[in-house]
Design an enzyme around this catalytic site. Structure first.
Site, mmCIF file in Angstrom:
data_model
loop_
_atom_site.group_PDB
_atom_site.id
_atom_site.type_symbol
_atom_site.label_atom_id
_atom_site.label_comp_id
_atom_site.label_asym_id
_atom_site.label_seq_id
_atom_site.Cartn_x
_atom_site.Cartn_y
_atom_site.Cartn_z
ATOM 1 N N ARG A 1 -8.212 -1.804 8.953
ATOM 2 C CA ARG A 1 -8.958 -2.571 8.106
ATOM 3 C C ARG A 1 -9.234 -1.781 6.989
ATOM 4 O O ARG A 1 -10.917 -2.125 6.982
ATOM 5 C CB ARG A 1 -9.604 -3.584 8.960
ATOM 6 C CG ARG A 1 -9.651 -4.514 9.497
ATOM 7 C CD ARG A 1 -9.279 -5.387 9.426
ATOM 8 N NE ARG A 1 -7.594 -5.666 9.073
ATOM 9 C CZ ARG A 1 -6.913 -5.962 9.830
ATOM 10 N NH1 ARG A 1 -6.948 -6.126 10.844
ATOM 11 N NH2 ARG A 1 -5.711 -5.220 9.884
ATOM 12 N N SER B 1 -11.016 -12.459 13.542
ATOM 13 C CA SER B 1 -12.197 -11.252 14.185
ATOM 14 C C SER B 1 -13.282 -11.382 13.786
ATOM 15 O O SER B 1 -13.525 -10.397 12.520
ATOM 16 C CB SER B 1 -11.354 -10.251 14.643
ATOM 17 O OG SER B 1 -9.931 -10.545 15.157
ATOM 18 N N GLU C 1 -16.344 -6.242 11.987
ATOM 19 C CA GLU C 1 -15.394 -6.759 10.467
ATOM 20 C C GLU C 1 -15.768 -7.667 9.329
ATOM 21 O O GLU C 1 -15.467 -7.553 8.360
ATOM 22 C CB GLU C 1 -13.979 -7.060 11.341
ATOM 23 C CG GLU C 1 -13.017 -7.241 10.662
ATOM 24 C CD GLU C 1 -11.271 -7.705 11.409
ATOM 25 O OE1 GLU C 1 -11.158 -6.545 12.393
ATOM 26 O OE2 GLU C 1 -10.262 -8.377 10.750
HETATM 27 C C1 LIG Z 1 -8.944 -17.759 11.878
HETATM 28 C C2 LIG Z 1 -8.460 -16.475 11.048
HETATM 29 C C3 LIG Z 1 -7.224 -14.889 11.139
HETATM 30 C C4 LIG Z 1 -7.748 -14.612 10.719
HETATM 31 N N1 LIG Z 1 -6.768 -13.455 11.142
HETATM 32 C C5 LIG Z 1 -6.913 -12.654 10.496
HETATM 33 C C6 LIG Z 1 -5.375 -11.169 11.208
HETATM 34 O O1 LIG Z 1 -4.663 -11.329 11.713
HETATM 35 N N2 LIG Z 1 -5.446 -10.603 9.629
HETATM 36 C C7 LIG Z 1 -7.081 -9.753 8.839
HETATM 37 O O2 LIG Z 1 -7.115 -8.610 9.110
HETATM 38 N N3 LIG Z 1 -7.553 -10.768 9.064
HETATM 39 C C8 LIG Z 1 -8.085 -11.938 9.624
HETATM 40 N N4 LIG Z 1 -8.676 -12.812 9.308
HETATM 41 C C9 LIG Z 1 -9.495 -12.161 8.237
HETATM 42 C C10 LIG Z 1 -9.057 -13.023 6.943
HETATM 43 O O3 LIG Z 1 -8.496 -13.767 6.905
HETATM 44 C C11 LIG Z 1 -8.822 -11.719 5.780
HETATM 45 O O4 LIG Z 1 -9.542 -10.240 6.705
HETATM 46 C C12 LIG Z 1 -8.209 -11.556 4.537
HETATM 47 O O5 LIG Z 1 -7.922 -11.151 3.832
HETATM 48 C C13 LIG Z 1 -9.449 -11.919 3.824
HETATM 49 O O6 LIG Z 1 -9.307 -12.523 2.298
HETATM 50 P P1 LIG Z 1 -10.356 -13.575 1.527
HETATM 51 O O7 LIG Z 1 -9.769 -14.074 0.230
HETATM 52 O O8 LIG Z 1 -10.742 -14.139 2.025
HETATM 53 O O9 LIG Z 1 -10.946 -12.807 1.594
HETATM 54 P P2 LIG Z 1 -12.900 -12.576 1.141
HETATM 55 O O10 LIG Z 1 -13.973 -13.297 2.462
HETATM 56 O O11 LIG Z 1 -13.475 -13.951 -0.241
HETATM 57 O O12 LIG Z 1 -13.548 -11.744 0.870
HETATM 58 C C14 LIG Z 1 -13.040 -10.374 1.806
HETATM 59 C C15 LIG Z 1 -13.799 -9.151 1.184
HETATM 60 O O13 LIG Z 1 -13.145 -9.104 0.195
HETATM 61 C C16 LIG Z 1 -13.631 -9.147 -0.837
HETATM 62 N N5 LIG Z 1 -12.895 -9.351 -1.739
HETATM 63 C C17 LIG Z 1 -12.343 -10.422 -2.012
HETATM 64 N N6 LIG Z 1 -11.476 -10.306 -2.845
HETATM 65 C C18 LIG Z 1 -11.686 -9.085 -3.741
HETATM 66 C C19 LIG Z 1 -10.475 -8.460 -5.529
HETATM 67 N N7 LIG Z 1 -10.095 -9.354 -5.959
HETATM 68 N N8 LIG Z 1 -11.797 -7.351 -5.061
HETATM 69 C C20 LIG Z 1 -12.095 -6.559 -4.896
HETATM 70 N N9 LIG Z 1 -13.052 -6.885 -3.174
HETATM 71 C C21 LIG Z 1 -12.331 -8.786 -2.978
HETATM 72 C C22 LIG Z 1 -15.153 -9.760 -1.293
HETATM 73 O O14 LIG Z 1 -15.970 -8.889 -1.642
HETATM 74 C C23 LIG Z 1 -15.033 -8.914 0.657
HETATM 75 O O15 LIG Z 1 -16.364 -7.919 0.951
HETATM 76 C C24 LIG Z 1 -8.206 -14.374 9.253
HETATM 77 C C25 LIG Z 1 -9.597 -15.204 9.718
HETATM 78 C C26 LIG Z 1 -9.346 -16.125 10.381
HETATM 79 C C27 LIG Z 1 -10.096 -17.817 9.662
#
Ligand SMILES: Cc1cc2nc3c(=O)[nH]c(=O)nc-3n(C[C@H](O)[C@H](O)[C@H](O)COP(=O)(O)OP(=O)(O)OC[C@H]3O[C@@H](n4cnc5c(N)ncnc54)[C@H](O)[C@@H]3O)c2cc1C
Length: 304
Positions: free
Chosen positions: A177, A226, A296
């Site tokens: 992460r 998480s 996280e």
């Molecule tokens: C049911 C569920 C299961 C999950 N399982 C996992 C798992 O197994 N493993 C895991 O790692 N995560 C998991 N996650 C967490 C999440 O899905 C990940 O962290 C995912 O990669 C976040 O993507 P997002 O586009 O939704 O980012 P967001 O939540 O919108 O943003 C997360 C962060 O990334 C930054 N960000 C987003 N886009 C950009 C960009 N283009 N440039 C710079 N910064 C940016 C944002 O500013 C923020 O700080 C899970 C979430 C859920 C709801």
């Protein structure tokens, strides 16, 4: 600072949908969050550069949002501009050399499926992870030991006020992460280097990973995945469970009965409810084991 001035300057003048007082519960997997003062869904690179320039000129804070699947937004909302990368940022293109070039706004699950259909292996650890490519790279999404960063060949970012920069894989550190790409930079695109395999083998691996996910995690109920990062060689879910907190509720939020490192929104949960449970779990693990758990999930709108 003037959100109003920024809105008036941007509205209709850039290739973006710009809205005021956008309810963030519509843009987070938690289905929680008060309004963002401004919300800009930008469709092109010039629109992104111009949007940031106007926001900076007006002294309006901004943040990049993917699908909000790792984000808790406060109940009072965010007094700045939430920027979403859309349009040309969602493109993907398959190279002849086993590479996949993906825009930051592309939906991760679609990219994972595209790779599988092309017989390209490497993204299987990302199956079932919601969100965008930009969010996945920013979080280095994956499991505890496998992550998207390990298949990255290069990443193009925007350094606000300075311009574009391309990182080669060797310039970037990836960890659990963690990425060394500064949070001040906007990830625009990445090229992923994948290995040839067969669709059948990739699909079978993905199915097995999804099965394990379904068995161990809450399904079909809003969450952010998480909440805390696992400490080295420990499972934070097991630590919280051993403190007897599984199933604990606060308002509409609950420490999941399936997995204690998930806090779920049973309906009508507020950010304050989730924060209370985060604090309770953090304190219980600190006092039982002396471990200072790190979040996280990212927080937005909780500053002074
Ligand atoms: C049911 C569920 C299961 C999950 N399982 C996992 C798992 O197994 N493993 C895991 O790692 N995560 C998991 N996650 C967490 C999440 O899905 C990940 O962290 C995912 O990669 C976040 O993507 P997002 O586009 O939704 O980012 P967001 O939540 O919108 O943003 C997360 C962060 O990334 C930054 N960000 C987003 N886009 C950009 C960009 N283009 N440039 C710079 N910064 C940016 C944002 O500013 C923020 O700080 C899970 C979430 C859920 C709801």
């Amino acid at each position: 600072m003037s959100v109003f001035n920024a809105y008036m300057t941007l509205s209709g003048a850039v290739d973006a949908d710009v809205r005021r007082d956008e309810r963030m519960l519509r843009h987070t997997s938690y289905r929680i969050g008060g309004p963002a003062a401004l919300f800009a869904s930008v469709h092109s690179y010039p629109a992104l550069v111009r949007t940031i320039q106007v926001l900076e000129d007006e002294g309006v804070d901004w943040v990049i949002l993917g699908k909000g699947s790792n984000l808790l937004v406060s109940d009072k909302g965010y007094d700045g501009c939430v920027i979403v990368l859309d349009g040309e940022f969602s493109r993907t293109s398959l190279g002849e050399d086993g590479t996949l070039t993906v825009g930051a706004g592309a939906v991760l699950s679609k990219v994972v499926n595209e790779a599988m259909k092309a017989g390209l292996s490497g993204l299987e650890p990302c199956v079932g992870i919601p969100g965008t490519v930009g969010g996945a790279l920013s979080m280095n999404a994956g499991t505890r030991r496998e992550w998207i960063g390990s298949v990255v060949r290069d990443v193009v970012v925007l350094r606000p006020g300075k311009g574009l920069h391309r990182y080669e894989a060797s310039d970037i550190e990836w960890g659990y992460r963690f990425t060394s790409i500064p949070t001040s930079e906007i990830i625009l695109e990445a090229t992923l280097e994948l290995a040839p395999s067969t669709r059948e083998a990739i699909a079978a691996d993905m199915e097995e990973r999804l099965r394990r996910r379904r068995e161990s995690q809450p399904f079909g109920v809003p969450s952010c995945g998480s909440v805390f990062r696992n400490p080295p060689d420990q499972s934070v879910g097991a630590l919280i469970e051993s403190c007897g907190l599984k199933g604990q509720r606060e308002g509409g939020a609950q420490i999941s009965e399936e997995h204690a490192n998930f806090i779920v929104n049973l309906g009508g949960a507020t950010a304050a409810d989730v924060i209370t449970l985060i604090g309770r779990a953090h304190e219980a693990v600190r006092s039982a084991y002396g471990i200072d758990l790190a979040c996280e999930v990212k927080l937005l709108g909780f500053g002074a």
